[in-house]
Enzyme design. Sequence first.
Site, PDB file in Angstrom:
ATOM      1  N   LYS A 275       0.839  -1.197   0.000  1.00 30.20           N
ATOM      2  CA  LYS A 275       0.000   0.000   0.000  1.00 30.20           C
ATOM      3  C   LYS A 275       0.876   1.250   0.000  1.00 30.20           C
ATOM      4  O   LYS A 275       2.002   1.211   0.484  1.00 30.20           O
ATOM      5  CB  LYS A 275      -0.850   0.026   1.278  1.00 30.20           C
ATOM      6  CG  LYS A 275      -1.981  -0.954   1.313  1.00 30.20           C
ATOM      7  CD  LYS A 275      -2.821  -0.759   2.563  1.00 30.20           C
ATOM      8  CE  LYS A 275      -3.984  -1.735   2.586  1.00 30.20           C
ATOM      9  NZ  LYS A 275      -4.981  -1.480   1.535  1.00 30.20           N
ATOM     10  N   ARG A 349     -10.498 -11.252   1.563  1.00 31.61           N
ATOM     11  CA  ARG A 349     -11.411 -12.241   0.959  1.00 31.61           C
ATOM     12  C   ARG A 349     -10.806 -13.642   0.989  1.00 31.61           C
ATOM     13  O   ARG A 349     -11.540 -14.620   1.012  1.00 31.61           O
ATOM     14  CB  ARG A 349     -11.789 -11.776  -0.454  1.00 31.61           C
ATOM     15  CG  ARG A 349     -10.648 -11.728  -1.422  1.00 31.61           C
ATOM     16  CD  ARG A 349     -10.964 -10.879  -2.653  1.00 31.61           C
ATOM     17  NE  ARG A 349     -10.864  -9.439  -2.387  1.00 31.61           N
ATOM     18  CZ  ARG A 349     -11.106  -8.483  -3.283  1.00 31.61           C
ATOM     19  NH1 ARG A 349     -11.497  -8.816  -4.503  1.00 31.61           N
ATOM     20  NH2 ARG A 349     -10.994  -7.202  -2.970  1.00 31.61           N
TER      21      ARG A 349
HETATM   22  N1  BES Z   1      -8.155  -3.600   4.259  1.00 32.58           N
HETATM   23  C1  BES Z   1      -8.282  -3.134   2.933  1.00 32.58           C
HETATM   24  C2  BES Z   1      -9.529  -2.283   2.712  1.00 32.58           C
HETATM   25  C3  BES Z   1      -9.660  -1.003   3.485  1.00 32.58           C
HETATM   26  C4  BES Z   1      -9.487   0.222   2.852  1.00 32.58           C
HETATM   27  C5  BES Z   1     -10.064  -1.001   4.810  1.00 32.58           C
HETATM   28  C6  BES Z   1      -9.658   1.393   3.553  1.00 32.58           C
HETATM   29  C7  BES Z   1     -10.230   0.189   5.513  1.00 32.58           C
HETATM   30  C8  BES Z   1     -10.028   1.379   4.889  1.00 32.58           C
HETATM   31  C9  BES Z   1      -8.336  -4.328   1.973  1.00 32.58           C
HETATM   32  O1  BES Z   1      -7.621  -5.429   2.360  1.00 32.58           O
HETATM   33  C10 BES Z   1      -7.785  -3.872   0.668  1.00 32.58           C
HETATM   34  O2  BES Z   1      -6.635  -3.557   0.632  1.00 32.58           O
HETATM   35  N2  BES Z   1      -8.608  -3.855  -0.365  1.00 32.58           N
HETATM   36  C11 BES Z   1      -8.179  -3.446  -1.662  1.00 32.58           C
HETATM   37  C12 BES Z   1      -8.677  -4.430  -2.683  1.00 32.58           C
HETATM   38  C13 BES Z   1      -8.066  -4.283  -4.043  1.00 32.58           C
HETATM   39  C14 BES Z   1      -6.586  -4.588  -3.999  1.00 32.58           C
HETATM   40  C15 BES Z   1      -8.758  -5.222  -5.000  1.00 32.58           C
HETATM   41  C16 BES Z   1      -8.739  -2.065  -1.920  1.00 32.58           C
HETATM   42  O3  BES Z   1      -9.859  -1.780  -1.495  1.00 32.58           O
HETATM   43  O4  BES Z   1      -8.042  -1.254  -2.520  1.00 32.58           O
HETATM   44 MN    MN Z   2      -5.614  -5.308   1.761  1.00 30.47          MN
END
Ligand code: BES
Ligand code: MN
Length: 495
Positions: A275, A349
Amino acid sequence: MNIKLQQESPARLALPAVTVYCFEDDPISSGSVDLLPEETRALLAELKESGELKGKAYERTLIHRPAGLAAQKLLIVGAGKKDKFKTYQLGRLAGAAVRFLRTRGVRQMAWVVSPETGADHIQPVVEGAILADYDSDPYRTERNGDYSIGTFVLAGESLNASEEFNAAVERGQAMGDAANFARTLVNEPANRMTPTVLAQRASEMAGRMGLEFQELGEEEIRSLKMGAFLAVAQGSTEPPRLLVLRYLPQDAPESPVIGLVGKGITFDSGGISLKPSQNMHEMKTDMAGGATMLGVMQAIAQIKPKVRVIALIPATENMPGAKAYRPGDVITSMSGKTIEVLNTDAEGRLALADSLTYARQLGCNVLIDAATLTGAIVVALGNITTGVFGRDQEWVNRVVESGAATGERMWQMPVDDEYRDLYKSSIGDLANSGGRPGGSITAAMFVGEFAEDTPWVHLDIAGTAWSNDEKPWLAKGPTGVPVRTLVNLLARLGG
Ligand code: BES
Ligand code: MN
Ligand code: ZN
């Protein structure tokens, strides 16, 4: 916080502070203001005249040495327009009173209850007071003093210690404590909330509450062939845990058995698909779904609804260690379905997938999961509303209705086979990312594939588990959403 019921007229309450509320339409004789003696209401009329008292939502007006009352202070909380008012908002009003008074040296306060108030009005007030008396800065060494309200009294002339009222207090207390328990877990930074620590906290709670507790370590998880969950865990030096808590009362019908699955990523760095550093610290909250389910289990152990519940929490970090799973890897889930990893940041997921398969194996015939699953749900619904997904409309409705009753906003999002193409893999059965368009829908549906034909509801709480702004009734930080919705649902199911 000590909660007490007291049969007493507001005028005779000899406490540091007494609280009433009023509506905007008529701030001097609506809500519980009506119950004050003439002499006090004359004061209020003056305040209204001068424009100081309007009754707007969460307006707070404090009067010292109020004429006609034995109390030292009188707080009037505005409730806004009467025709828009919902019962759950009583909790926010009580909360706004608590947060106002606690920073002004008050340690004992009363909330005036109107004679027409039934037990259904008591519970939200207790919940709201407990939720409001929570701070999210436990590691500040120079605290501004301990702000907690020691005693919160619900007082009214018609109140008595009937079983109905006492039960309402107990329920409210269980709900509020459960939400605060979840908030405390979510608030912990990832160095102090590893999968091992989460397991310890869960175990302590289960012991305290008399719940069955089981903790599966890495080897047991491997024997179950949870290839998807383990793929996420392999990049971290912190060992994963699968937590299983059971509430199986003898007097509950054999069916349904509700499986509550909560995402327990104690830190989500994104893994190799790292990230951006900007808001990465917020990813300590990525176990909020798991914390939710622990809170729910704590509450039902106290409220004792006649319904069978098993909670499952896959707990791990998502880290980019040398052994981390990679984009392009193909993994085999417990269900046998193969998954192509397109993005290691779509880890939630994967952990949920195997947990749902296991929940079904354990005999759950209704599945509800809560997860901080996607950034996309924050784009869609902001920080106000939780996204609800599912194919079984009856169960979706139950969740949405319970949300409405507690004031935790829920909105149903689509689940539709037309989206399935988005997460097809060219090499295996499924891909773990469907790309940006409809990101929260494809994430939810990916999880739903592992529920198979079992009724399933998914709550995406990425936007609602944490609040960056302080509310009059709630500290900023972890919100405890959706603990109260799920407890309400289970309490309704189990009478
Ligand atoms: N934990 C994150 C989602 C999240 C985002 C939680 C903001 C709380 C605040 C999740 O694991 C994630 O990283 N999701 C990705 C999915 C994508 C890579 C398909 C996302 O939402 O960008
Ligand atoms: Mn994630
Ligand atoms: Zn995540």
